[in-house]
Design an enzyme around this catalytic site. Structure first.
Site, PDB file in Angstrom:
ATOM      1  N   HIS A   1      46.736   4.920  16.731  1.00  0.00           N
ATOM      2  CA  HIS A   1      47.777   5.478  17.603  1.00  0.00           C
ATOM      3  C   HIS A   1      49.028   4.617  17.549  1.00  0.00           C
ATOM      4  O   HIS A   1      49.931   4.790  18.365  1.00  0.00           O
ATOM      5  CB  HIS A   1      47.280   5.551  19.048  1.00  0.00           C
TER       6      HIS A   1
ATOM      7  N   HIS B   1      45.074  13.291  14.305  1.00  0.00           N
ATOM      8  CA  HIS B   1      44.300  12.520  13.331  1.00  0.00           C
ATOM      9  C   HIS B   1      43.671  13.429  12.271  1.00  0.00           C
ATOM     10  O   HIS B   1      42.724  13.023  11.599  1.00  0.00           O
ATOM     11  CB  HIS B   1      43.207  11.736  14.039  1.00  0.00           C
TER      12      HIS B   1
END
Length: 330
Positions: free
Chosen positions: A218, A56
């Site tokens: 995700h 991320h």
């Protein structure tokens, strides 16, 4: 799978070596796997620790530095950091004023940060936590009980980081983090999936003419699959969802965040549509971010996050910050 890696098994270790080489203002503990400010804890200042699965970036390691975090714990790709890792970072940044954990609401992250907080308390370190759960798209997703934590994490880390630099105590920073979270909402749209290096295959399938509305960072399923349409229409879907959940008014902070595979020109197309939608409802963007801040490897798409500002939150947002990924005013 085509990626710039040496081995799927060593992506995080190799990346941490790169972070250490690129940013002398940071200390990278490769054995305990955390990133911290090179100068160590600031006497009398509350320490701020965040973290989560890698993939991320720049969240969270890119936000370590003056005005934001004191340390970040990167787990393996899309995998929570372990309690010992978080405990080591917590001990490292404690100056005696206590440590605030800023945690995205994913089940593994919440459990592991809580376990680390309990262990730190046994050592005499005062720890409080803020759980970020700003995503309005779904409840109880694949990896989450309740709402997921996404873009508002950046807002919490920046605003609480500024307050900590100004001397706010542990209870005040925790309450402020909760306020920022309560005033923020997010919604994401995916155009393509991403591939976790260890698996080597895309996390989900999406047709050429399809988008995932409300996707998680995700690749978790969102609210629905839809047809690819104009940026303006997709922004309408996202902001309708946010506005329904938290009616928007007054001054707002907006982040149009790329998920990793969308060029900046498209993010600005999205931002223009966001500004148009909000202005039509007499909601005024007084602060903004446009770029890649909470990515999902190479997934194409974006998240939109809106925070209803107060004069205090605006003042703290404007305060100086010096990190690898966010820098102004100093």
């Amino acid at each position: 799978m085509k990626k710039l890696i040496n081995s799927p098994d060593h992506v995080l270790d190799d990346a941490l070596v790169g972070v250490a080489a690129a940013h002398p203002s940071l200390t990278v503990n490769t054995s305990d796997r955390y990133i911290a400010r090179a100068g160590g804890p600031t006497p009398g200042k509350v320490g701020l620790v965040s973290g989560g699965g890698s993939g991320h970036e720049p969240l969270h390691g890119g936000f370590v530095g003056y005005g934001m975090l004191d340390a970040a714990c990167p787990g393996e790709v899309f995998t929570s950091p372990v309690p010992d890792q978080i405990l080591a970072a917590t001990r490292a940044v404690d100056s005696g004023a206590g440590v605030l954990h800023i945690v995205k609401n994913y089940t593994g992250d919440v459990l592991n940060f809580q376990m680390a907080a309990d262990l730190a308390a046994d050592d005499g370190v005062r720890v409080e936590g803020v759980v970020v759960n700003d995503d309005v798209a779904v409840e109880n997703s694949t990896w989450t009980a309740g709402r997921r934590g996404t873009g508002a994490t950046v807002f919490v880390e920046k605003i609480v980081g500024a307050a900590a630099e100004l001397g706010a105590d542990l209870g005040t920073t925790a309450a402020l983090g909760q306020e920022v979270n309560d005033r923020s909402r997010s919604f994401g749209v995916a155009l393509t999936p991403c591939t976790v290096p260890a698996s080597g295959t895309p996390g989900f399938e999406l047709g050429e003419d399809e988008v995932e509305l409300g996707v998680g960072i995700h690749g978790e399923p969102g609210r629905a699959r839809g047809r690819l349409t104009s940026a303006r229409e997709l922004v309408g879907v996202a902001l309708d969802a946010i506005h329904t959940d938290m009616p928007l008014s007054g001054d707002v902070l907006v982040m149009v965040n790329g998920l990793g595979g969308t060029p900046l020109i498209e993010l600005y197309v999205v931002y223009a549509a966001v500004a148009e939608w909000l202005a039509g409802r007499r909601v005024w963007i007084t602060r903004n971010l446009v770029g890649n801040y909470v990515t999902s490897l190479e997934m194409a798409g974006c998240t939109i996050t809106v925070c209803r500002l107060t004069p205090q939150l605006t003042h703290l947002w404007d305060a100086p910050v010096v990190t690898p990924a966010l820098r102004w005013g100093r």
